[in-house]
Design a protein around this motif. Structure first.
Motif, short mmCIF file in Angstrom:
data_model
loop_
_atom_site.label_atom_id
_atom_site.label_comp_id
_atom_site.label_asym_id
_atom_site.label_seq_id
_atom_site.Cartn_x
_atom_site.Cartn_y
_atom_site.Cartn_z
N SER A 184 0.83 -1.21 0.00
CA SER A 184 0.00 0.00 0.00
C SER A 184 0.87 1.25 0.00
O SER A 184 0.54 2.25 -0.65
CB SER A 184 -0.92 0.01 1.22
OG SER A 184 -1.76 -1.12 1.21
N GLN A 195 -7.71 0.23 -0.12
CA GLN A 195 -7.90 -1.04 0.57
C GLN A 195 -9.13 -0.97 1.47
O GLN A 195 -9.90 -1.89 1.59
CB GLN A 195 -6.64 -1.35 1.39
CG GLN A 195 -6.59 -2.73 1.93
CD GLN A 195 -5.20 -3.08 2.47
OE1 GLN A 195 -4.28 -2.25 2.45
NE2 GLN A 195 -5.03 -4.28 2.93
N ASP A 212 -5.87 -1.50 -4.73
CA ASP A 212 -5.34 -2.06 -3.48
C ASP A 212 -6.29 -3.14 -2.99
O ASP A 212 -7.33 -2.85 -2.40
CB ASP A 212 -5.17 -0.97 -2.42
CG ASP A 212 -4.19 -1.39 -1.34
OD1 ASP A 212 -3.93 -2.59 -1.22
OD2 ASP A 212 -3.68 -0.50 -0.63
N GLU A 213 -5.94 -4.36 -3.26
CA GLU A 213 -6.73 -5.53 -2.86
C GLU A 213 -8.20 -5.39 -3.25
O GLU A 213 -9.07 -5.35 -2.38
CB GLU A 213 -6.57 -5.77 -1.36
CG GLU A 213 -5.11 -5.77 -0.97
CD GLU A 213 -4.83 -6.49 0.35
OE1 GLU A 213 -5.76 -7.00 0.96
OE2 GLU A 213 -3.65 -6.53 0.74
MG LIG Z 1 -2.18 -2.71 2.14
#
Ligand SMILES: [Mg+2]
Ligand SMILES: Nc1ncnc2c1ncn2[C@@H]1O[C@H](COP(=O)(O)OP(=O)(O)OP(=O)(O)O)[C@@H](O)[C@H]1O
Lengths: 276, 264
Positions: B62, B106, B184-185
């Motif tokens: 991140s 995220q 992010d994810e």
């Molecule tokens: Mg992260």
């Protein structure tokens, strides 16, 4: 205690002047905090006057801040007006000065009690609200998200809120003054026949420009400080969700304290200009 | 090939099929105090390329994409996006560049005080564009439809589930049709079916708009589907890179660990 120590350690960065580390931790914290807040205020003035102006957001915030505090401010002001009158009356009666009741009550409300009471209530309601809101925006990365979408979050979030509180708290204070006086009138009326015209005639006869103006001017500063501290605490919120609570809490504490400090300064200034 | 000097098993980069470099990162360093997160990170991403970044939790994925978009300042190294060094950009230039980048947080980072529709409108309101009100409305509905959440258009974020928030966050970052996407994810916490739909959507964006993306993910199905190339981040360094198949058959236990479930 542990938290405090960590904080001071963290603050021993080279940016700060060397003599700072010789002071007790509490004093260090206070000075650093004051410096940071001042810088934050400086940034506000820098960005507030440069376009683009977020008028829409200012209006929305003013509604949130002003309109939604009306009932709370109104109720407390009314009660204070009633209570103040009922409490003062016996003393004045004892001296045979009952006729002075409206004059005395109005001067204390307009000069001091109205502005400070409203500011304190707003520090509690609005200051904590802003602190918590910005704090949670910070820890849930909403402020980052705003920045990434090409919006200056300081301008959009902080500047608009500070402008709104600076404009709304004077309005709330004026309204609070009016409602408190009305409460006072009702209290007088329960004790004897007095017409509204007579009561308010007495009120305004004894009120001077120099009573009203400084009192209103200081509410702008109260409003500014409430917005500033709420935003500062929220915007610099740390430590996840726990930090949100801390931000809200310290926003109220610091803003309330500063309201009194400003009030003290205001009284000195008005005295200096001979308005007392 | 300087960018991969000190990393262990690096496989063929095969960049020729893609356009000009969009992101060029070399020797990137970022520390938080004593915590050295990125130590020497190198990566180049070309137009139209999807790169999946793998790495253990807390290894700095991140942080990497936050550096790319200027949310965090890096300590040393160079980081060029669209040919410009992020560090040297002025506020305005940075804002201008950010308008070309989509960022999926995220944590979703939806604006709590706005409805889903307003969340999607926000980036459009803040950026210059030449769309009419009708077009904006249509675009927002289309994007929500893409993530299967058109019915949630008037809900508040607090009324959404975690997975729904994630998808709204994705839709929000896509409305500006960015040239570069940083995910992010994006599929973490979604059921396998929705995760697959999201992966498909990411592929579709790549095809439709020739978007480049960095996808941070632990979801190997998503990686398999979307990645043109994978990068394994270990100890703040781009430890290995290659296509899914290449990395899958590599003889390195550290890399292998990520692919364990794929072997069966
Ligand atoms: Mg992260
Ligand atoms: N703002 C910050 N201040 C201090 N340290 C930070 C900050 N952001 C990240 N870190 C640290 O950087 C390291 C990497 O964090 P990062 O969020 O990039 O991990 P990640 O690879 O995304 O992990 P995950 O897969 O769990 O999301 C962590 O050790 C974290 O403690």
């Amino acid at each position: 205690m542990k938290g405090k120590k960590e904080q001071t350690n963290q603050r021993a960065t080279p940016k700060e002047p060397f003599w700072l580390s010789f002071l007790p931790a509490g004093v260090q914290d206070f000075l650093v905090e004051t410096g940071d807040t001042t810088r934050f205020a400086g940034r506000f003035f820098q960005e507030a006057f440069l376009p683009p102006y977020e008028f829409k957001e200012i209006v929305r915030q003013s509604y949130e801040i002003g309109y939604k505090s009306l009932s709370l401010v109104g109720t407390t002001a009314f009660i204070i007006g009633v209570v103040l009158t009922l409490q003062s009356r016996p003393t004045l009666v004892r001296f045979g000065a009952e006729a002075w009741l409206p004059a005395m009550v109005s001067v204390s409300i307009i000069r001091e009690i109205g502005p400070v009471l409203v500011a304190l209530i707003c520090a509690g309601k609005i200051g904590s609200g802003i602190g918590a809101e910005l704090g949670s925006m910070k820890v849930t990365e909403q402020i980052d998200a705003m920045e990434v979408s090409g919006t200056n979050p300081f301008k959009y979030i902080v500047v608009t809120r500070i402008i709104s509180t600076t404009l709304m708290i004077p309005l709330l204070a004026i309204m609070g003054d009016g409602i408190a006086l009305y409460g006072s009138f009702l209290a007088v009326k329960t004790k004897g026949a007095v017409s509204a015209t007579l009561f308010f005639h007495q009120v305004f006869q004894n009120l001077d420009f120099s009573d009203v103006l400084p009192a209103i001017i200081k509410t702008f500063f109260f409003g500014f400080v409430i917005g500033l501290i709420g935003c500062y605490k929220g915007y610099n919120s740390k430590n996840g969700t726990e930090g949100v609570g801390q931000s809200a809490n310290s926003a109220v504490v610091v803003a309330s304290l500063l309201v009194f400090v400003l009030d003290l300064i205001a009284v000195q200034i008005t005295a200096f200009f001979g308005y007392i | 090939m300087t960018e991969t000097q000190n990393t262990a098993p690096v496989v063929n980069q095969r960049t020729s099929e893609f356009g000009e470099p969009i992101i060029e990162i070399s020797h990137l360093q970022k520390s938080f105090g004593e915590n050295h997160v990125l130590t020497d990170f190198n990566l180049t991403i070309r137009r139209g390329e999807n790169v999946v970044v793998l790495g253990k939790s807390g290894c700095g994925k991140s942080v990497l994409i936050k550096c790319i978009v200027g949310l965090l300042k890096y300590d040393a190294g160079t980081l060029k996006v669209f040919g410009k060094e992020i560090k040297d950009l002025k506020h305005k230039e940075l804002d201008h560049m950010r308008a070309r980048i989509g960022f999926v947080f995220q944590s979703s980072a939806l604006y709590d005080s706005m409805t889903v529709r307003e969340n999607l409108e926000f980036p459009l309101r803040r950026q210059k564009h030449n769309k009419t009100k009708q077009e904006v409305k249509k675009l927002i509905e289309e994007m929500l439809d893409n993530v299967g959440l058109l019915y949630a258009i008037n809900l508040m974020p607090s009324e959404l589930s975690g997975g729904m928030r994630k998808r709204i966050g994705l839709a929000r970052s896509l409305v500006l049709e960015p040239e570069l996407m940083l995910y992010d994810e994006p599929t973490t916490g979604l059921d396998p079916i929705t995760a697959k739909e999201i992966s498909r959507l990411m592929l579709e964006m790549q095809r439709k708009y020739n978007t480049s993306s960095i996808i941070i993910s632990h979801d190997m199905d998503c990686a398999k589907l979307t990645a043109n190339r994978l990068v394994v981040m270990i100890d703040g360094v781009n430890y290995a890179q290659g296509t899914f198949e290449e990395l899958n058959h590599i003889n390195d236990p550290k890399v292998h660990a990520f692919f364990e479930n794929q072997q069966i």
